[in-house]
Design an enzyme around this catalytic site. Sequence first.
Site, mmCIF file in Angstrom:
data_model
loop_
_atom_site.group_PDB
_atom_site.id
_atom_site.type_symbol
_atom_site.label_atom_id
_atom_site.label_comp_id
_atom_site.label_asym_id
_atom_site.label_seq_id
_atom_site.Cartn_x
_atom_site.Cartn_y
_atom_site.Cartn_z
ATOM 1 N N GLU A 68 -6.268 -10.122 -0.219
ATOM 2 C CA GLU A 68 -6.516 -11.561 -0.046
ATOM 3 C C GLU A 68 -7.557 -12.063 -1.045
ATOM 4 O O GLU A 68 -7.615 -13.240 -1.354
ATOM 5 C CB GLU A 68 -6.918 -11.912 1.396
ATOM 6 N N GLY B 28 -6.299 1.616 -0.505
ATOM 7 C CA GLY B 28 -7.446 0.891 0.035
ATOM 8 C C GLY B 28 -8.420 1.865 0.653
ATOM 9 O O GLY B 28 -8.418 3.061 0.336
ATOM 10 N N GLY B 29 -9.230 1.357 1.561
ATOM 11 C CA GLY B 29 -10.283 2.180 2.160
ATOM 12 C C GLY B 29 -9.752 3.135 3.214
ATOM 13 O O GLY B 29 -8.676 2.913 3.792
ATOM 14 N N THR C 157 -9.095 1.614 6.810
ATOM 15 C CA THR C 157 -7.822 0.891 6.905
ATOM 16 C C THR C 157 -6.661 1.883 6.853
ATOM 17 O O THR C 157 -5.667 1.726 7.579
ATOM 18 C CB THR C 157 -7.683 -0.128 5.746
ATOM 19 N N GLY C 158 -6.788 2.898 6.029
ATOM 20 C CA GLY C 158 -5.718 3.904 5.912
ATOM 21 C C GLY C 158 -5.433 4.558 7.256
ATOM 22 O O GLY C 158 -4.268 4.779 7.621
ATOM 23 N N GLU D 158 -3.343 6.089 -0.685
ATOM 24 C CA GLU D 158 -4.331 6.354 -1.745
ATOM 25 C C GLU D 158 -5.636 5.764 -1.253
ATOM 26 O O GLU D 158 -5.809 4.544 -1.253
ATOM 27 C CB GLU D 158 -3.909 5.675 -3.053
ATOM 28 N N CYS E 101 -12.002 3.932 -7.366
ATOM 29 C CA CYS E 101 -11.884 5.016 -6.372
ATOM 30 C C CYS E 101 -12.326 6.350 -6.958
ATOM 31 O O CYS E 101 -12.839 7.207 -6.252
ATOM 32 C CB CYS E 101 -10.459 5.096 -5.879
HETATM 33 P P1 NAD Z 1 -9.202 -2.340 2.143
HETATM 34 O O1 NAD Z 1 -8.817 -1.130 2.919
HETATM 35 O O2 NAD Z 1 -10.222 -3.237 2.711
HETATM 36 O O3 NAD Z 1 -7.930 -3.274 1.874
HETATM 37 C C1 NAD Z 1 -6.814 -2.808 1.170
HETATM 38 C C2 NAD Z 1 -5.613 -3.640 1.559
HETATM 39 O O4 NAD Z 1 -5.316 -3.401 2.947
HETATM 40 C C3 NAD Z 1 -5.811 -5.150 1.426
HETATM 41 O O5 NAD Z 1 -4.630 -5.726 0.928
HETATM 42 C C4 NAD Z 1 -6.073 -5.586 2.859
HETATM 43 O O6 NAD Z 1 -5.702 -6.914 3.109
HETATM 44 C C5 NAD Z 1 -5.165 -4.627 3.612
HETATM 45 N N1 NAD Z 1 -5.516 -4.421 5.028
HETATM 46 C C6 NAD Z 1 -6.716 -4.583 5.613
HETATM 47 N N2 NAD Z 1 -6.618 -4.302 6.939
HETATM 48 C C7 NAD Z 1 -5.341 -3.948 7.171
HETATM 49 C C8 NAD Z 1 -4.635 -3.522 8.336
HETATM 50 N N3 NAD Z 1 -5.224 -3.414 9.529
HETATM 51 N N4 NAD Z 1 -3.329 -3.210 8.209
HETATM 52 C C9 NAD Z 1 -2.720 -3.288 7.015
HETATM 53 N N5 NAD Z 1 -3.327 -3.702 5.880
HETATM 54 C C10 NAD Z 1 -4.631 -4.015 5.959
HETATM 55 O O7 NAD Z 1 -9.596 -1.811 0.707
HETATM 56 P P2 NAD Z 1 -10.195 -2.660 -0.488
HETATM 57 O O8 NAD Z 1 -11.598 -2.967 -0.101
HETATM 58 O O9 NAD Z 1 -9.274 -3.754 -0.875
HETATM 59 O O10 NAD Z 1 -10.163 -1.587 -1.682
HETATM 60 C C11 NAD Z 1 -11.201 -0.703 -1.908
HETATM 61 C C12 NAD Z 1 -10.814 0.677 -1.412
HETATM 62 O O11 NAD Z 1 -9.614 1.094 -2.051
HETATM 63 C C13 NAD Z 1 -11.848 1.710 -1.787
HETATM 64 O O12 NAD Z 1 -12.098 2.546 -0.686
HETATM 65 C C14 NAD Z 1 -11.173 2.492 -2.902
HETATM 66 O O13 NAD Z 1 -11.620 3.803 -3.043
HETATM 67 C C15 NAD Z 1 -9.741 2.426 -2.504
HETATM 68 N N6 NAD Z 1 -8.886 2.667 -3.691
HETATM 69 C C16 NAD Z 1 -8.280 3.881 -3.815
HETATM 70 C C17 NAD Z 1 -7.504 4.165 -4.940
HETATM 71 C C18 NAD Z 1 -6.838 5.506 -5.120
HETATM 72 O O14 NAD Z 1 -6.061 5.656 -6.054
HETATM 73 N N7 NAD Z 1 -7.089 6.493 -4.275
HETATM 74 C C19 NAD Z 1 -7.352 3.185 -5.918
HETATM 75 C C20 NAD Z 1 -7.976 1.961 -5.759
HETATM 76 C C21 NAD Z 1 -8.746 1.715 -4.632
#
Ligand code: NAD
Length: 493
Positions: free
Chosen positions: A178, A228-229, A232-233, A250, A284
């Site tokens: 977002e 993502g984080g 959330t994962g 990831e 990441c």
């Molecule tokens: P985040 O987990 O906050 O959000 C990621 C996505 O998930 C966003 O689009 C968000 O809207 C969505 N989301 C949030 N809550 C959700 C839910 N309950 N159900 C489904 N989707 C939901 O992560 P972020 O802050 O956007 O990104 C940063 C994180 O991403 C860091 O922890 C970073 O290490 C990780 N990351 C990992 C890699 C990798 O290759 N391993 C690459 C880039 C970023």
Amino acid sequence: MEVQRLYLDGHWIRPLKGESRSIINPCNQEKIGEVAEADREDAKKAIAAAKRAFQEGTWPETPASQRGKMIYELGELIEKNKARLAEIETLNTGKTYSESLWDMDDIAGIFRYYGGLTDKTAGELLHSPNPHSQSRLEREPVGVVGLICPWNYPLLQAAWKIAPALAAGCTMVIKPSELTPLSTLLFTELAEQIGFPPGVINTVTGPGSTVGAELAESWEVDMVSFTGGVVTGKKIMQAAAGNVKKIALELGGKNPHILFADSDWETAVDFILNGVFFHAGQICSAGTRLMLEEPIHDQVVERLTDRIEKIKLGNGMDEGTQMGPLISEAQRQKVAQHVNQAVKEGAKLVCGGKVPSEKHLENGFFYEPTLLTRCHPGMTIVQEEVFGPVLHIERFATETEAIRKANDTIYGLSAGFWSKDPARIQRVSKALRFGTVWVNDFNTYFTQAPWGGYKQSGLGRELGPTGLEEFTEIKHVYQNFNPQPTHWFGSKA
Ligand code: NAD
């Protein structure tokens, strides 16, 4: 400012509730866009469109060479539009324009790579115990996929998913973060020009708690690929259990970067700086955990301090800027809390550690490049992902100690070490429990090699041929050319 709409079933439409969200530049908080704010009902419509396109549409059955050609052409179109895409990425994320341009070149290459791979993935014949039979493996598209992306590399992380998903023959709903949806929306306009059938690509902007959650929970979605984080994962894993959908995750990282005393540490210093301060550490695979062998500790700290104090902060669009802002005020506060906590737990603040005071930076979410020493694995900052421009240093005395400390983390995304000793290189690269291990290098990744983490850094691998396999199901087809009567339940009457 025009509100950018949702792309659904081949049309740009308003969200059902008509809501929208302002998008800002983290470098100065100026508004740079207004995008549609979808909710669960919009997400359901997008999923239904993707399902129709998969079940009734032509995409999964389109000959692989033709699908590959379209994916390749999309890569070419991205290349042609890279300046525009890079500018939007910089305005929305704050990263430097040269970093964004690099991303766009990489993204074009990703589409070309998977376009080329699309018709190279044939099935295979297996040895069957029956000589009058044929046993074959086929790879089929997994179906409707939900692609949930983060804010740090908005289009790059999306491309890691979209290109192989298209190559596999899947249909998709893409949900950008977002905070940073603009480049994905422009990408969607480019994809529209290529002429993918309606419903193959659907882009829905909106919150994770509604749009993202719907993608994770929906029984009509066959797979979710999420970056993502880790928190959330884990939620996505739970939500995906409803229909036991396939998931690829990831997640975060806490990546050790180890310098042995026998290494070319002077060259390593450049890699340390790139590894931590690119995109203000919001990576990441950022090598925030620097581990120095005792004999070189003081010299490396001295050299790093000198270099870190010269890093030039500013607007990513200005030539000469080396580091931009953090993505939001919330992220800046999180980083500051980590640094304060580390100092309370015994770390020494060598430089940085505060919001810069220069006038031209006052409206952005800037934080000074920071160096902490006297850290150890018992500290919060050594265990948790900071996602900011903070380098923290631990000492070690022996190879065994370095390996033990490096592996003492819940994460397992990437690690790097520097040494000139071939036997040590062999031992240490084997002992480190991470998805990628760099030797005399750091943070180099490319489309051809798989990317993903051990432990809580995720599930599955993106990029390379494995990145395409993730979006497929394996089907075993066994054909008996000469069926004989069986007598398990008596002979035929
Ligand atoms: P985040 O987990 O906050 O959000 C990621 C996505 O998930 C966003 O689009 C968000 O809207 C969505 N989301 C949030 N809550 C959700 C839910 N309950 N159900 C489904 N989707 C939901 O992560 P972020 O802050 O956007 O990104 C940063 C994180 O991403 C860091 O922890 C970073 O290490 C990780 N990351 C990992 C890699 C990798 O290759 N391993 C690459 C880039 C970023």
